[in-house]
Every structure is written in structure tokens, then in C-alpha cells.
Design a protein around this motif. Structure first.
Motif, PDB file in Angstrom:
ATOM      1  N   PHE A  36       3.320 -18.594 -38.599  1.00 39.84           N
ATOM      2  CA  PHE A  36       3.039 -17.307 -39.230  1.00 39.84           C
ATOM      3  C   PHE A  36       4.272 -16.826 -39.984  1.00 39.84           C
ATOM      4  CE2 PHE A  36       3.059 -12.692 -39.272  1.00 39.84           C
ATOM      5  CZ  PHE A  36       1.817 -12.409 -39.785  1.00 39.84           C
ATOM      6  N   PRO A  37       4.132 -16.296 -41.209  1.00 42.51           N
ATOM      7  CA  PRO A  37       2.883 -15.915 -41.871  1.00 42.51           C
ATOM      8  C   PRO A  37       2.209 -17.038 -42.659  1.00 42.51           C
ATOM      9  CG  PRO A  37       4.737 -15.144 -43.149  1.00 42.51           C
ATOM     10  CD  PRO A  37       5.314 -15.750 -41.902  1.00 42.51           C
ATOM     11  N   VAL A  52      -0.164 -11.683 -46.508  1.00 44.04           N
ATOM     12  CA  VAL A  52      -0.371 -10.664 -45.485  1.00 44.04           C
ATOM     13  C   VAL A  52      -0.547  -9.328 -46.201  1.00 44.04           C
ATOM     14  CG1 VAL A  52       0.604  -9.448 -43.495  1.00 44.04           C
ATOM     15  CG2 VAL A  52       1.008 -11.916 -43.793  1.00 44.04           C
ATOM     16  N   THR A  54       8.746  -9.858 -46.603  1.00 42.12           N
ATOM     17  CA  THR A  54       8.687 -11.098 -47.375  1.00 42.12           C
ATOM     18  C   THR A  54      10.041 -11.787 -47.348  1.00 42.12           C
ATOM     19  OG1 THR A  54       6.946 -10.246 -48.837  1.00 42.12           O
ATOM     20  CG2 THR A  54       8.271 -12.079 -49.671  1.00 42.12           C
ATOM     21  N   GLY A  97       6.657 -16.176 -46.746  1.00 37.58           N
ATOM     22  CA  GLY A  97       5.272 -15.856 -47.054  1.00 37.58           C
ATOM     23  C   GLY A  97       5.204 -14.781 -48.117  1.00 37.58           C
ATOM     24  N   PHE A 137       3.937 -10.663 -48.448  1.00 36.29           N
ATOM     25  CA  PHE A 137       3.408  -9.408 -47.912  1.00 36.29           C
ATOM     26  C   PHE A 137       3.109  -8.486 -49.091  1.00 36.29           C
ATOM     27  CE2 PHE A 137       5.454 -11.296 -44.358  1.00 36.29           C
ATOM     28  CZ  PHE A 137       4.867 -10.779 -43.206  1.00 36.29           C
ATOM     29  N   GLY A 167      -3.109 -11.233 -37.833  1.00 34.67           N
ATOM     30  CA  GLY A 167      -1.808 -10.907 -38.392  1.00 34.67           C
ATOM     31  C   GLY A 167      -1.774 -10.801 -39.896  1.00 34.67           C
ATOM     32  N   HIS A 168      -2.879 -11.109 -40.560  1.00 33.21           N
ATOM     33  CA  HIS A 168      -2.873 -11.108 -42.025  1.00 33.21           C
ATOM     34  C   HIS A 168      -3.412  -9.811 -42.628  1.00 33.21           C
ATOM     35  CE1 HIS A 168      -1.419 -15.189 -42.844  1.00 33.21           C
ATOM     36  NE2 HIS A 168      -1.918 -15.448 -41.654  1.00 33.21           N
ATOM     37  N   THR A 210      -4.570  -8.853 -31.942  1.00 32.17           N
ATOM     38  CA  THR A 210      -3.652  -9.723 -32.677  1.00 32.17           C
ATOM     39  C   THR A 210      -2.755 -10.438 -31.668  1.00 32.17           C
ATOM     40  OG1 THR A 210      -3.649  -8.237 -34.585  1.00 32.17           O
ATOM     41  CG2 THR A 210      -1.827  -9.797 -34.418  1.00 32.17           C
ATOM     42  N   ILE A 263       2.420 -13.282 -32.769  1.00 31.35           N
ATOM     43  CA  ILE A 263       2.473 -12.751 -34.134  1.00 31.35           C
ATOM     44  C   ILE A 263       3.089 -11.354 -34.126  1.00 31.35           C
ATOM     45  CG2 ILE A 263       1.057 -11.948 -36.068  1.00 31.35           C
ATOM     46  CD1 ILE A 263      -0.796 -14.308 -35.560  1.00 31.35           C
ATOM     47  N   LEU A 323       6.428 -10.231 -36.197  1.00 32.98           N
ATOM     48  CA  LEU A 323       6.454  -9.077 -37.093  1.00 32.98           C
ATOM     49  C   LEU A 323       7.475  -8.038 -36.626  1.00 32.98           C
ATOM     50  CD1 LEU A 323       2.609  -8.755 -37.639  1.00 32.98           C
ATOM     51  CD2 LEU A 323       4.294  -9.214 -39.436  1.00 32.98           C
TER      52      LEU A 323
END
Length: 324
Positions: free
Chosen positions: A26-27, A32, A56, A61, A63, A87-88, A261, A265, A269
Motif C-alpha cells: 500500500f498504496p 488514493v 504522496t 503512489g 493521493f 485504504g483507497h 480498513t 493500512i 497512513l
């Protein structure tokens, strides 16, 4: 077992193992989405976009922010409560919705406590208690004295029933023991304009909006709603030190995810958010907009939410505040 069959077995095991080994951490490559339940341009949108950029950079990934305004933020909150808990889809929530709206919108279509998991608090936005420049009032004591001498004849502006500014003003009025009539406007801009033109005599204004108007001499700040003075306006006393001990009312931002979630994850985060809020550039950009970083943890969020909801729920009931 023959050599061929051993090779075939090894190949077969390799094929079965491939998806697990090829899974992205993840991500990963999927964007996301951070839902902001308000229109672009406001303080929640600013914080959401800044956090998206920072996450990000911290986690890789992509965001991105998706604005989904409506019904005092409950439209956007409901969409996240119903989202897949992978988580997305995240939420940049504000306490006017996650702590206050539950007491005013009983049919909002989701449950704040069971619909979300908190990743952590992000920041707070101080609110300035302001009057217009023509009033001649320069401190809270003078305003309270005038309101007591003219009971029910003065009015205050709010940017919507149940908004942070509305409830913060009601908290102040209860503490002061004065009657000032509420005039509700369709948003912060017309509420502030009404204050400038003396259509109303009082308003709670987000610091980021109030500061330039104070500098231009259009409004006067009587006090700030945080327990500490605002570094960008150090001459303005806190409401707490002006005869209202313990007074605190801020717009609070928090990063949240749909309930269910995975914990791994949430941890990722949380780690990224903590690092983002320690970044000098992020902190500097927030403070330049009079927003104060207040990094929190998943563990601390439930107790914070319970206390915040109880505080505003009691005020709403005591003051008989409704959306009618």
C-alpha cells in the motif's frame, strides 16, 4: 518422482505463489482519494490538498482530492462511510461534521462512531471573535457591557446553522450571559460582509479570513478562540484570558477511513501523516494560513471524538439549537 514431474511441480507452485509475491505494498499503483466534503477554496480543501501532496511524497503512489460538498458536509462523509475499506478512499473530516452534525442531522444516513476509523488529527484553525470597525468596541468586556445594556437589540452573523462559527458564538454568548440574535447567511463570505457593513455587530471568523480584514481596518478582533494567542496576531487576547477560562472552539481537521480498513493500512497512513506534519514546508504553509498542525494517532482519536461530540451535543441541547 521423475525430474520432469519435479520441474512441473515446482513450476506449478511458482505460479500459485506469484500473485502473493507480486502484490503491491500500500498504496501501490491505484490512486488514493481523499474526500473533502466542502467546495474547493475553503480551509478544509486547503488542508486536504496539502496533506494529499505530503502523503504522496511520504508514501509514494498518488493521493488526490475529490470535493463532494452538500448538507453541511454529510454528503461527503456518507460517501466515505459506504466506500470499500481498502485504504483507497479516505476522508478529510472537520469537527463541524463529525462531532456536531450528529446532533443536528439525525437522518444523515451513516453513524460517525461505527462508520469510520480515525487515522489521526491533522490541524486546527483558530476562530476570531470580531466586531465591525465602526462599533467603537475594542475588547470583549466592552462588547458584553453594550449587549447587556441593549438586550436583544444586537445581532451576530453565522455561515450556516450548526457550523463551527455558529456554535462557537453560542458557546461565547452562554458564557457571557448575553442575548444576541443570530442571523444566518449562505456561507462565510456574505456573513463577513454583513459584519463589515454593520448589518450585524458580531461574528466568529476563521483566522485566515479575519487577519487581512483586520489589517485593512475593516473589522476588529476582540479575541481568539484557541487557548494560546495566534502568532500572526499576538496582540489579540484569547477569549479564555478575557474572562472566559477554558474557552476553546476551533475548526478541527482529521484524516479518517471507512470502518474495517485493515490495521496495517491505518498504520502506514498514520506513519505517513506523522512524517508529513513534521515536514518544515508543510508546517510553514499551514502556519502561513493561520492553521496549526496538531498531529494525532489512531489510538488517541476515539477519546478525542467522544469528548468533542459530548461538548457540542450538550451545548446544542442547552441552547435549543435546531436547523429550523
Amino acid at each position: 518422482m521423475s525430474a520432469i514431474s519435479r520441474r512441473q511441480l515446482a513450476a506449478g507452485l511458482g505460479l500459485f505463489a506469484l500473485p502473493a509475491s507480486a502484490q503491491e505494498a500500500f498504496p501501490g499503483s491505484r490512486p488514493v482519494t481523499i474526500v473533502v466534503a466542502w467546495a474547493p477554496g475553503g480551509s478544509t480543501d486547503f488542508v486536504g490538498r496539502l496533506v494529499a501532496q505530503a502523503l504522496t511524497a511520504q508514501l509514494g503512489g498518488s493521493f488526490v482530492v475529490d470535493n463532494r460538498p452538500g448538507a453541511s458536509g454529510t454528503v461527503g462523509h456518507a460517501s466515505v462511510a459506504r466506500a470499500r475499506p481498502d485504504g483507497h478512499t479516505l476522508l478529510m473530516g472537520v469537527n463541524s461534521t463529525f462531532a456536531m452534525s450528529r446532533h443536528l442531522f439525525p437522518q444523515r444516513g451513516y453513524d460517525d462512531d461505527r462508520g469510520f476509523v480515525g487515522i489521526g488529527r491533522v490541524a486546527i484553525s483558530p476562530i476570531m471573535l470580531c466586531t465591525n470597525a465602526q462599533s467603537g468596541v475594542r475588547d470583549i468586556a466592552a462588547f458584553v457591557a453594550r449587549a447587556k445594556a441593549q438586550p436583544g437589540q444586537m445581532s451576530y452573523a453565522s455561515s450556516g446553522a450548526g457550523s463551527s462559527a455558529h456554535l462557537a458564538t453560542e458557546l461565547f454568548l452562554r458564557g457571557a450571559g448575553i442575548t444576541v440574535q443570530n442571523v444566518t447567511y449562505r456561507g462565510g463570505a456574505p456573513a463577513v460582509q454583513a459584519l463589515i457593513t454593520n448589518e450585524v455587530q458580531l461574528a466568529m471568523v476563521d483566522a485566515v479570513t479575519a487577519l487581512p480584514l483586520m489589517q485593512a481596518g475593516q473589522i476588529v478582533a476582540l479575541g481568539v478562540s484557541t487557548l494560546a494567542r495566534n502568532p500572526l496576531a499576538p496582540a489579540v487576547p484569547t477569549i479564555a484570558e478575557s474572562g472566559f477560562p477554558g474557552f476553546e472552539a476551533t475548526s478541527d481537521f482529521a484524516l479518517m477511513a471507512p470502518a474495517g480498513t485493515p490495521d496495517a493500512i491505518i498504520r502506514t497512513l498514520s506513519r505517513g501523516l506523522t512524517a508529513a506534519l513534521a515536514d518544515a514546508d508543510v508546517v510553514g504553509r499551514m502556519r502561513a494560513s493561520s492553521i496549526i498542525p496538531t498531529p494525532g494517532t489512531p489510538e488517541a482519536f476515539p477519546a478525542y471524538l467522544t469528548a468533542e461530540s459530548a461538548k457540542w451535543g450538550e451545548l446544542i441541547r442547552a441552547r435549543g439549537i435546531t436547523l429550523e
